[in-house]
Design an enzyme around this catalytic site. Structure first.
Site, short mmCIF file in Angstrom:
data_model
loop_
_atom_site.label_atom_id
_atom_site.label_comp_id
_atom_site.label_asym_id
_atom_site.label_seq_id
_atom_site.Cartn_x
_atom_site.Cartn_y
_atom_site.Cartn_z
N LYS A 17 19.24 59.39 18.58
CA LYS A 17 18.27 60.41 19.03
C LYS A 17 18.89 61.27 20.12
CE LYS A 17 17.27 58.28 23.21
NZ LYS A 17 17.78 58.75 24.49
N VAL A 107 28.28 53.90 22.37
CA VAL A 107 27.37 53.08 23.20
C VAL A 107 27.26 53.63 24.62
CG1 VAL A 107 27.94 51.01 21.85
CG2 VAL A 107 29.07 51.39 24.04
N ALA A 109 25.47 55.82 25.94
CA ALA A 109 25.64 57.28 25.87
C ALA A 109 24.32 58.03 25.95
CB ALA A 109 26.35 57.62 24.55
N GLY A 110 23.19 57.30 25.96
CA GLY A 110 21.89 57.99 25.94
C GLY A 110 21.48 58.39 24.53
N LEU A 111 22.17 57.82 23.53
CA LEU A 111 21.87 58.14 22.13
C LEU A 111 21.01 57.05 21.47
CD1 LEU A 111 25.46 59.43 21.23
CD2 LEU A 111 23.39 60.83 21.31
N GLY A 113 21.64 53.93 20.61
CA GLY A 113 22.25 53.16 19.52
C GLY A 113 21.68 51.75 19.40
N SER A 115 18.75 50.66 20.49
CA SER A 115 17.32 50.71 20.16
C SER A 115 17.10 50.98 18.68
CB SER A 115 16.63 51.81 20.97
OG SER A 115 16.79 51.58 22.34
N ASP A 148 12.78 52.70 23.89
CA ASP A 148 13.02 53.68 22.82
C ASP A 148 12.81 53.11 21.42
OD1 ASP A 148 13.75 55.57 24.68
OD2 ASP A 148 15.91 55.23 24.47
P1 ATP Z 1 19.24 54.42 25.67
O1 ATP Z 1 19.40 55.85 25.33
O2 ATP Z 1 18.18 53.72 24.84
O3 ATP Z 1 19.13 54.13 27.10
P2 ATP Z 1 22.07 54.02 25.35
O4 ATP Z 1 22.41 54.86 24.16
O5 ATP Z 1 22.36 54.61 26.68
O6 ATP Z 1 20.55 53.62 25.21
P3 ATP Z 1 23.12 51.72 24.01
O7 ATP Z 1 24.23 52.32 23.22
O8 ATP Z 1 21.87 51.37 23.30
O9 ATP Z 1 22.78 52.65 25.26
O10 ATP Z 1 23.75 50.44 24.75
C1 ATP Z 1 23.22 49.94 25.94
C2 ATP Z 1 23.71 48.51 26.16
O11 ATP Z 1 23.16 47.67 25.14
C3 ATP Z 1 25.21 48.34 26.11
O12 ATP Z 1 25.57 47.58 27.23
C4 ATP Z 1 25.47 47.53 24.84
O13 ATP Z 1 26.51 46.61 25.00
C5 ATP Z 1 24.16 46.80 24.61
N1 ATP Z 1 23.86 46.57 23.18
C6 ATP Z 1 23.33 45.48 22.66
N2 ATP Z 1 23.17 45.61 21.33
C7 ATP Z 1 23.60 46.82 20.99
C8 ATP Z 1 23.70 47.52 19.76
N3 ATP Z 1 23.32 46.99 18.59
N4 ATP Z 1 24.20 48.78 19.77
C9 ATP Z 1 24.56 49.35 20.96
N5 ATP Z 1 24.49 48.71 22.15
C10 ATP Z 1 24.02 47.47 22.18
#
Ligand code: ATP
Length: 296
Positions: A17, A107, A109-111, A113, A115, A148
């Protein structure tokens, strides 16, 4: 999220997203923040395959795509495993699964992944294990897993999300948009960004942006892209500032950070322009950039 049969297994593409608008409205007693955000699902996705196991075990095999930071834990810390175990506990099923996860979404990254993978696990395992859970039940499990997750369980292409992000108000109008998304070398922890963020003193609403985007008035819409967390993230990680500067040197209509960063995006006039800009960013030394479209 489209769940496809793959022999005896189920296969799902779990979309990332972008937050085109994110306002922090206040701090809550439970440690979370009150938000108003416009979320859109995009074409960038992870792929998951779910195969039934003869025992209650949940086994996860992660397959990174390399080149970009896609390494995630494969044990109980992975959100996919947490989602599967939560569903087992809630339903009382003794069925298990082997889950293959092909990560493409960078990961931290605010995308979102993690969730979206968790949402894919709830939806696909409900089907694989023939649980027939009500959508309201799945949404409440989603909210337990993360703010999310509910957006992806609802499976709408775009929504204004409120509360801590789990109150989903689907956007009724279609938003067909092209973006370039890029991530610097390092990521940011969502919790750390929220710990340091400022509550908006003059909060805005996401609705005017929705109307302009749906009317195709992209130049006017560009002025309303906003992320309350961007200043904090830029202070914590200079790579965010650098990436926005690089994006703004390209022919994008607007640029902003998504979620708590560190990925940033530029709104592009066409898919072709998004592809060209992604190529130029990577050539200029940005570790990862991709042309994406909104899902409609
Ligand atoms: P959001 O935008 O929801 O805050 P994000 O994109 O910033 O999320 P994610 O990529 O979801 O962050 O990863 C956040 C943390 O969750 C990382 O420390 C990662 O190791 C952990 N994690 C656990 N399971 C997963 C997964 N299936 N995919 C990505 N990260 C995961």
């Amino acid at each position: 999220m489209l769940i496809r049969q793959d022999g005896l297994a189920l296969r799902v593409d779990a979309p990332a997203k972008l937050n085109l608008f994110l306002e922090v409205l206040g701090r809550r007693g439970d440690g979370f923040h009150e938000l108003e955000t416009l979320m859109v699902a995009i074409s960038l996705h992870d792929t998951l395959r779910f195969t039934e196991e003869p025992t209650p075990a949940i086994r996860l095999r992660c397959h990174g795509r390399g080149g970009v930071d896609t390494s995630v834990p494969s044990g109980d810390d992975n959100l996919v495993v947490r989602a599967a175990k939560l569903l087992q506990a809630h339903s009382g099923t003794s069925r298990g699964a082997t889950i293959d996860l092909w990560k493409r979404i960078p990961v931290s990254a605010g995308l979102a992944g993690g969730s979206t993978d968790a949402a894919a696990a709830l939806l696909a395992l409900d089907r694989l294990w023939e649980l027939g859970m009500a959508s309201q039940e799945l949404l409440s499990l989603a909210a337990e897993l993360g703010s999310d997750v509910a957006f992806f369980v609802r499976g709408v292409p775009a929504a204004i999300c409120r509360g801590r992000g789990e109150e989903i108000h689907p956007v009724e109008r279609s938003l067909e948009l092209s973006f370039v998304v890029a991530r610097p070398a390092s990521g940011l922890s969502t919790a750390e960004v929220y710990r340091h963020c400022q509550v908006s003193s003059d909060p805005r609403s996401a609705q005017p942006l929705v109307e302009l985007l749906a009317d195709g008035r992209l130049a006017d819409a560009a002025r309303l892209f906003h992320n309350s967390l961007q200043q904090t993230a830029s202070r914590l990680n200079r790579e965010v500032t650098d990436l926005i500067t690089r994006l703004d040197r390209q022919p994008v209509l607007a640029s902003a950070m998504t979620g708590s960063g560190t990925a940033c995006f530029g709104l592009c006039a066409t898919d072709r322009s998004a592809r060209r800009i992604a190529g130029a960013l990577v050539e200029g030394g940005v570790p990862w950039a991709s042309a994406v479209r909104t899902r409609v």
